[in-house]
Write a protein that holds these residues in place. Structure first.
Motif, mmCIF file in Angstrom:
data_model
loop_
_atom_site.group_PDB
_atom_site.id
_atom_site.type_symbol
_atom_site.label_atom_id
_atom_site.label_comp_id
_atom_site.label_asym_id
_atom_site.label_seq_id
_atom_site.Cartn_x
_atom_site.Cartn_y
_atom_site.Cartn_z
ATOM 1 N N LEU A 98 0.840 -1.189 0.000
ATOM 2 C CA LEU A 98 0.000 0.000 0.000
ATOM 3 C C LEU A 98 0.878 1.242 0.000
ATOM 4 N N PRO A 99 0.427 2.334 -0.639
ATOM 5 C CA PRO A 99 1.212 3.568 -0.646
ATOM 6 C C PRO A 99 1.229 4.219 0.727
ATOM 7 N N GLU A 100 2.246 4.963 1.006
ATOM 8 C CA GLU A 100 2.367 5.686 2.262
ATOM 9 C C GLU A 100 2.057 7.156 2.015
ATOM 10 N N VAL A 101 1.197 7.746 2.881
ATOM 11 C CA VAL A 101 0.836 9.146 2.706
ATOM 12 C C VAL A 101 2.055 10.004 2.999
ATOM 13 N N SER A 102 2.328 10.888 2.075
ATOM 14 C CA SER A 102 3.509 11.716 2.237
ATOM 15 C C SER A 102 3.157 13.155 2.544
ATOM 16 N N ASP A 103 2.170 13.703 1.862
ATOM 17 C CA ASP A 103 1.875 15.110 2.055
ATOM 18 C C ASP A 103 0.489 15.395 1.499
ATOM 19 N N ALA A 104 -0.062 16.560 1.860
ATOM 20 C CA ALA A 104 -1.368 16.997 1.363
ATOM 21 C C ALA A 104 -1.249 18.437 0.932
ATOM 22 N N LEU A 105 -1.917 18.750 -0.161
ATOM 23 C CA LEU A 105 -1.851 20.097 -0.727
ATOM 24 C C LEU A 105 -3.251 20.688 -0.819
ATOM 25 N N THR A 106 -3.336 21.990 -0.525
ATOM 26 C CA THR A 106 -4.582 22.729 -0.704
ATOM 27 C C THR A 106 -4.252 24.039 -1.398
ATOM 28 N N PHE A 107 -4.927 24.306 -2.495
ATOM 29 C CA PHE A 107 -4.661 25.530 -3.253
ATOM 30 C C PHE A 107 -5.873 25.840 -4.129
ATOM 31 N N VAL B 148 -8.929 23.358 -4.401
ATOM 32 C CA VAL B 148 -8.421 22.018 -4.692
ATOM 33 C C VAL B 148 -7.712 21.464 -3.461
ATOM 34 N N ALA B 149 -8.056 20.218 -3.123
ATOM 35 C CA ALA B 149 -7.348 19.493 -2.067
ATOM 36 C C ALA B 149 -6.788 18.219 -2.691
ATOM 37 N N VAL B 150 -5.455 18.046 -2.599
ATOM 38 C CA VAL B 150 -4.795 16.897 -3.225
ATOM 39 C C VAL B 150 -4.075 16.094 -2.150
ATOM 40 N N SER C 63 1.443 9.010 -6.446
ATOM 41 C CA SER C 63 0.046 9.051 -6.891
ATOM 42 C C SER C 63 -0.631 10.229 -6.200
ATOM 43 N N ALA C 64 -1.707 10.701 -6.792
ATOM 44 C CA ALA C 64 -2.402 11.856 -6.227
ATOM 45 C C ALA C 64 -3.903 11.696 -6.428
ATOM 46 N N LYS C 65 -4.652 12.130 -5.436
ATOM 47 C CA LYS C 65 -6.110 12.115 -5.516
ATOM 48 C C LYS C 65 -6.606 13.520 -5.218
ATOM 49 N N ALA C 66 -7.218 14.146 -6.231
ATOM 50 C CA ALA C 66 -7.669 15.530 -6.084
ATOM 51 C C ALA C 66 -9.174 15.597 -5.851
ATOM 52 N N GLU C 67 -9.570 16.536 -5.017
ATOM 53 C CA GLU C 67 -10.989 16.834 -4.790
ATOM 54 C C GLU C 67 -11.205 18.323 -5.011
ATOM 55 N N LEU C 68 -12.241 18.663 -5.792
ATOM 56 C CA LEU C 68 -12.506 20.056 -6.145
ATOM 57 C C LEU C 68 -13.780 20.543 -5.466
ATOM 58 N N GLU C 69 -13.740 21.749 -4.961
ATOM 59 C CA GLU C 69 -14.904 22.412 -4.382
ATOM 60 C C GLU C 69 -15.118 23.739 -5.087
ATOM 61 N N VAL C 70 -16.375 24.175 -5.164
ATOM 62 C CA VAL C 70 -16.686 25.457 -5.811
ATOM 63 C C VAL C 70 -16.981 26.498 -4.742
ATOM 64 N N PRO C 71 -16.855 27.793 -5.074
ATOM 65 C CA PRO C 71 -17.130 28.856 -4.098
ATOM 66 C C PRO C 71 -18.591 28.864 -3.655
ATOM 67 N N GLY D 83 -17.819 18.255 -11.291
ATOM 68 C CA GLY D 83 -17.632 16.810 -11.442
ATOM 69 C C GLY D 83 -16.762 16.466 -12.632
ATOM 70 N N ALA D 84 -17.047 17.084 -13.767
ATOM 71 C CA ALA D 84 -16.241 16.841 -14.969
ATOM 72 C C ALA D 84 -14.816 17.346 -14.784
ATOM 73 N N ALA D 85 -14.685 18.488 -14.110
ATOM 74 C CA ALA D 85 -13.351 19.048 -13.878
ATOM 75 C C ALA D 85 -12.529 18.133 -12.979
ATOM 76 N N GLU D 86 -13.141 17.624 -11.907
ATOM 77 C CA GLU D 86 -12.430 16.745 -10.977
ATOM 78 C C GLU D 86 -11.990 15.456 -11.662
ATOM 79 N N LYS D 87 -12.872 14.901 -12.477
ATOM 80 C CA LYS D 87 -12.517 13.676 -13.195
ATOM 81 C C LYS D 87 -11.340 13.904 -14.133
ATOM 82 N N ALA D 88 -11.374 15.002 -14.862
ATOM 83 C CA ALA D 88 -10.289 15.302 -15.801
ATOM 84 C C ALA D 88 -8.974 15.539 -15.064
ATOM 85 N N VAL D 89 -9.039 16.249 -13.944
ATOM 86 C CA VAL D 89 -7.829 16.535 -13.165
ATOM 87 C C VAL D 89 -7.162 15.250 -12.703
#
Length: 257
Positions: A16-25, A38-40, A113-121, A84-90
């Protein structure tokens, strides 16, 4: 040499992968009027002889910069109203980009590896809420109209059948009134009989006029020959035949002659 080989090969590759870091921007949407939040979640997977090592800060920062650039470049092609479409493409682009990162970027050694989640204003959420409510109201009104039309059609078919029956029977309208007002039976019966007597009087007047016209045209015998038709008409109206006096249209033919 054997000591070094044993040292670097001693740690097995984890499953299994080991969590290394989290990004928010933030990342601009199409038209750059709004930004996605964006939270990755970044993960790294040791492999091969470097399995006992962990990525240093420089590599983590390099991966973070690569992820930001990739995400921002991707979200610029997508509407803020289609997260939804933006998150899938990212996520699809990140998978391809990070898979090749260890080969294309000298500063990146590990597999990432990275898993991104997108939120709108919140402003966009309010616009979407209003839009969804309006769409629901339109659809609800359309369904209500469709149901109303369906019921009106069914009702018209019932009344059409009723009107058809009424035209076939002189009793039908009184039957309907009896159904609606069962307590007024006597009055309805009396009104029905009065109406039928009035119809009979009108018929007699009409017949007398026809007879007079036929006498003046010397076709009185034709009128007498239609005696059966008159009798049938009175029977259909439910009116008793008048007394057959010598001057009556219902007198036997031998008496008239």
């Amino acid at each position: 040499m054997s000591f070094l080989i044993q040292r670097f090969n001693a740690a097995p590759e984890p499953s299994l992968p080991e969590v290394s870091d989290a990004l928010t921007f933030s990342a601009p949407a199409f038209g750059e009027g709004f930004d996605f939040t964006v939270a990755v979640r970044l993960s790294w997977l040791p492999s091969g002889r470097r399995g006992a090592w962990t990525p240093d800060r420089e590599e983590v920062d390099c991966v973070g910069d690569l992820v930001r650039q990739t995400v921002r470049a991707t979200t610029r092609d997508h509407s803020i109203f289609e997260p939804g479409a933006a998150e899938k493409a990212v996520n699809e682009v990140l998978d391809r980009r990070l898979t090749a990162a260890s080969r294309a970027e000298s500063a990146i050694v590990f597999r990432w590896s990275a898993k991104a989640e997108l939120e709108v204003p919140e402003d966009v959420k309010m616009i979407r809420r209003t839009h969804l409510i309006n769409m629901y109201e339109i659809e609800a009104r359309a369904e209500a109209t469709k149901l109303r039309v369906k019921k009106l059609k069914e009702s018209s078919e019932v009344y059409e059948e009723l009107l058809s029956e009424v035209t076939k029977s002189s009793f039908a309208r009184y039957a309907i009134r009896l159904t609606e007002n069962p307590g007024d039976t006597a009055d309805i019966f009396e009104q029905m009989l009065d109406a039928r007597r009035e119809d009979a009087e009108k018929l007699l007047i009409l017949v007398a006029k026809i007879v007079n016209a036929q006498r003046s045209a010397n076709v009185y015998d034709l009128v007498l020959a239609s005696d059966s038709a008159l009798r049938e008409a009175f029977e259909r109206l439910g009116i008793p035949l008048p007394a057959a006096g010598p001057d009556s249209l219902f007198a036997p033919l031998e008496e008239v002659s």
